[in-house]
Design a protein around this motif. Structure first.
Motif, PDB file in Angstrom:
ATOM      1  N   UNK A  82      45.466 138.640  -2.804  1.00  0.00           N
ATOM      2  CA  UNK A  82      44.091 139.039  -2.505  1.00  0.00           C
ATOM      3  C   UNK A  82      43.081 137.942  -2.780  1.00  0.00           C
ATOM      4  N   UNK A  83      43.439 136.958  -3.597  1.00  0.00           N
ATOM      5  CA  UNK A  83      42.524 135.839  -3.842  1.00  0.00           C
ATOM      6  C   UNK A  83      43.293 134.642  -4.371  1.00  0.00           C
ATOM      7  N   UNK A  84      42.687 133.476  -4.202  1.00  0.00           N
ATOM      8  CA  UNK A  84      43.276 132.234  -4.690  1.00  0.00           C
ATOM      9  C   UNK A  84      42.174 131.198  -4.830  1.00  0.00           C
ATOM     10  N   UNK A  85      42.387 130.213  -5.694  1.00  0.00           N
ATOM     11  CA  UNK A  85      41.429 129.105  -5.788  1.00  0.00           C
ATOM     12  C   UNK A  85      42.149 127.869  -6.298  1.00  0.00           C
ATOM     13  N   UNK A  86      41.600 126.718  -5.969  1.00  0.00           N
ATOM     14  CA  UNK A  86      42.210 125.466  -6.391  1.00  0.00           C
ATOM     15  C   UNK A  86      41.201 124.330  -6.313  1.00  0.00           C
ATOM     16  N   UNK A  87      41.281 123.415  -7.260  1.00  0.00           N
ATOM     17  CA  UNK A  87      40.551 122.155  -7.162  1.00  0.00           C
ATOM     18  C   UNK A  87      41.328 121.294  -6.175  1.00  0.00           C
ATOM     19  N   UNK A  88      40.723 120.964  -5.057  1.00  0.00           N
ATOM     20  CA  UNK A  88      41.451 120.294  -3.981  1.00  0.00           C
ATOM     21  C   UNK A  88      41.571 118.794  -4.239  1.00  0.00           C
ATOM     22  N   UNK A  89      42.547 118.187  -3.552  1.00  0.00           N
ATOM     23  CA  UNK A  89      42.799 116.760  -3.725  1.00  0.00           C
ATOM     24  C   UNK A  89      43.350 116.179  -2.429  1.00  0.00           C
ATOM     25  N   UNK A  90      43.537 114.874  -2.408  1.00  0.00           N
ATOM     26  CA  UNK A  90      44.112 114.195  -1.248  1.00  0.00           C
ATOM     27  C   UNK A  90      45.635 114.163  -1.285  1.00  0.00           C
ATOM     28  N   UNK A  91      46.220 114.684  -2.343  1.00  0.00           N
ATOM     29  CA  UNK A  91      47.676 114.701  -2.480  1.00  0.00           C
ATOM     30  C   UNK A  91      48.222 115.952  -1.799  1.00  0.00           C
ATOM     31  N   UNK A  92      49.050 115.771  -0.800  1.00  0.00           N
ATOM     32  CA  UNK A  92      49.588 116.909  -0.067  1.00  0.00           C
ATOM     33  C   UNK A  92      50.419 117.812  -0.970  1.00  0.00           C
ATOM     34  N   UNK A  93      50.313 119.115  -0.705  1.00  0.00           N
ATOM     35  CA  UNK A  93      50.994 120.080  -1.562  1.00  0.00           C
ATOM     36  C   UNK A  93      52.459 120.265  -1.251  1.00  0.00           C
ATOM     37  N   UNK A  94      52.879 119.891  -0.041  1.00  0.00           N
ATOM     38  CA  UNK A  94      54.278 120.059   0.343  1.00  0.00           C
ATOM     39  C   UNK A  94      54.475 121.323   1.151  1.00  0.00           C
ATOM     40  N   UNK A  95      55.263 121.221   2.195  1.00  0.00           N
ATOM     41  CA  UNK A  95      55.476 122.357   3.102  1.00  0.00           C
ATOM     42  C   UNK A  95      56.867 122.970   2.915  1.00  0.00           C
ATOM     43  N   UNK A  96      56.977 124.216   3.336  1.00  0.00           N
ATOM     44  CA  UNK A  96      58.254 124.921   3.378  1.00  0.00           C
ATOM     45  C   UNK A  96      58.346 125.594   4.743  1.00  0.00           C
ATOM     46  N   UNK A  97      58.823 124.866   5.764  1.00  0.00           N
ATOM     47  CA  UNK A  97      58.827 125.375   7.143  1.00  0.00           C
ATOM     48  C   UNK A  97      59.517 126.730   7.313  1.00  0.00           C
ATOM     49  N   UNK A  98      60.653 126.929   6.633  1.00  0.00           N
ATOM     50  CA  UNK A  98      61.382 128.191   6.777  1.00  0.00           C
ATOM     51  C   UNK A  98      60.559 129.361   6.244  1.00  0.00           C
ATOM     52  N   UNK A  99      59.983 129.199   5.054  1.00  0.00           N
ATOM     53  CA  UNK A  99      59.168 130.265   4.475  1.00  0.00           C
ATOM     54  C   UNK A  99      57.918 130.491   5.307  1.00  0.00           C
ATOM     55  N   UNK A 100      57.312 129.421   5.788  1.00  0.00           N
ATOM     56  CA  UNK A 100      56.113 129.544   6.621  1.00  0.00           C
ATOM     57  C   UNK A 100      56.418 130.347   7.881  1.00  0.00           C
ATOM     58  N   UNK A 101      57.564 130.092   8.493  1.00  0.00           N
ATOM     59  CA  UNK A 101      57.965 130.833   9.681  1.00  0.00           C
ATOM     60  C   UNK A 101      58.215 132.309   9.360  1.00  0.00           C
ATOM     61  N   UNK A 102      58.894 132.562   8.245  1.00  0.00           N
ATOM     62  CA  UNK A 102      59.167 133.944   7.843  1.00  0.00           C
ATOM     63  C   UNK A 102      57.877 134.716   7.621  1.00  0.00           C
ATOM     64  N   UNK A 103      56.910 134.090   6.954  1.00  0.00           N
ATOM     65  CA  UNK A 103      55.633 134.762   6.700  1.00  0.00           C
ATOM     66  C   UNK A 103      54.892 135.016   8.009  1.00  0.00           C
ATOM     67  N   UNK A 104      54.977 134.085   8.951  1.00  0.00           N
ATOM     68  CA  UNK A 104      54.390 134.332  10.263  1.00  0.00           C
ATOM     69  C   UNK A 104      55.030 135.521  10.945  1.00  0.00           C
ATOM     70  N   UNK A 105      56.350 135.648  10.812  1.00  0.00           N
ATOM     71  CA  UNK A 105      57.055 136.776  11.412  1.00  0.00           C
ATOM     72  C   UNK A 105      56.681 138.100  10.751  1.00  0.00           C
ATOM     73  N   UNK A 106      56.311 138.080   9.503  1.00  0.00           N
ATOM     74  CA  UNK A 106      55.801 139.303   8.871  1.00  0.00           C
ATOM     75  C   UNK A 106      54.612 139.844   9.673  1.00  0.00           C
ATOM     76  N   UNK A 107      53.741 138.919  10.099  1.00  0.00           N
ATOM     77  CA  UNK A 107      52.583 139.318  10.893  1.00  0.00           C
ATOM     78  C   UNK A 107      52.974 139.889  12.247  1.00  0.00           C
TER      79      UNK A 107
END
Length: 203
Positions: A82-107
């Motif tokens: 329901x909420x999130x926050x972060x101090x942002x930076x130029x350092x990439x957080x890293x991706x997880x393509x499989x999980x990202x796809x699964x979460x898209x399929x939830x939608x």
């Protein structure tokens, strides 16, 4: 409504965006999910993972803890962020393509449309240090995520960070209808070190 760009005394060259495409229209939100019309065997691996998470009234989805993490996520009783926050930076957080796809399929499955084109959308962009985790991704409309006002807003956040050189905080709040895991409201704002609003997004 298309994006409304405003130049104000406080926001400088940055703008407040009102999305043209919301994460999910309320008429498509399903209170009691029925997967009986979906042939699981014809889905790809990530879609099958989403199916299993939502089966039996989202039982397995509710077993996944989505609190905390690098984005300080807060979840509700249905285990939805329901909420999130972060101090942002130029350092990439890293991706997880499989999980990202699964979460898209939830939608897609929540919308009862396997061609709906949802993505696993980052609450805090990967380019701003947001991780590819359950705490930082939810189902989001694909075009909005890739090319819409949300994408423009993410780029504005990066510009603001580079322009000021100061720590900036991005905050995100999500709303849902019933027990659907597909957000029906999405708000975000970026603040400077003094808590002043730099830019914001609402859908």
């Amino acid at each position: 409504m298309y994006a409304q760009k405003e130049k104000t005394k406080d926001s400088g060259s940055y703008y407040k965006a009102t999305a043209q495409f919301k994460p999910c229209s309320k008429k498509n939100v399903i209170q009691r999910l029925d997967l009986s019309k979906v042939d699981r065997s014809k889905l790809n691996f990530n879609a099958q993972s989403a199916f299993d998470l939502l089966d039996n009234n989202r039982a397995n989805f509710k077993k996944v803890d989505k609190s905390g993490g690098d984005v300080n996520a807060v979840q509700d009783s249905e285990k939805r962020v329901t909420s999130a926050y972060k101090v942002i930076s130029n350092v990439k957080g890293g991706r997880s393509p499989a999980l990202q796809s699964t979460i898209g399929w939830l939608g897609n499955l929540e919308a009862e449309n396997i061609n709906a084109g949802h993505n696993g959308g980052h609450l805090i962009a990967d380019s701003l240090g947001g991780s590819g985790t359950w705490q930082n991704m939810v189902p989001q409309d694909g075009p909005e995520n890739k090319w819409g006002d949300w994408r423009k807003y993410e780029r504005e956040n990066k510009k603001a960070m580079e322009a000021t050189g100061d720590p900036l905080i991005v905050r995100v709040q999500l709303g849902y209808t019933g027990d659907s895991v597909l957000p029906t409201s999405w708000k975000s704002q970026i603040e400077d070190k003094n808590g002043k609003d730099v830019s914001s997004y609402s859908a």
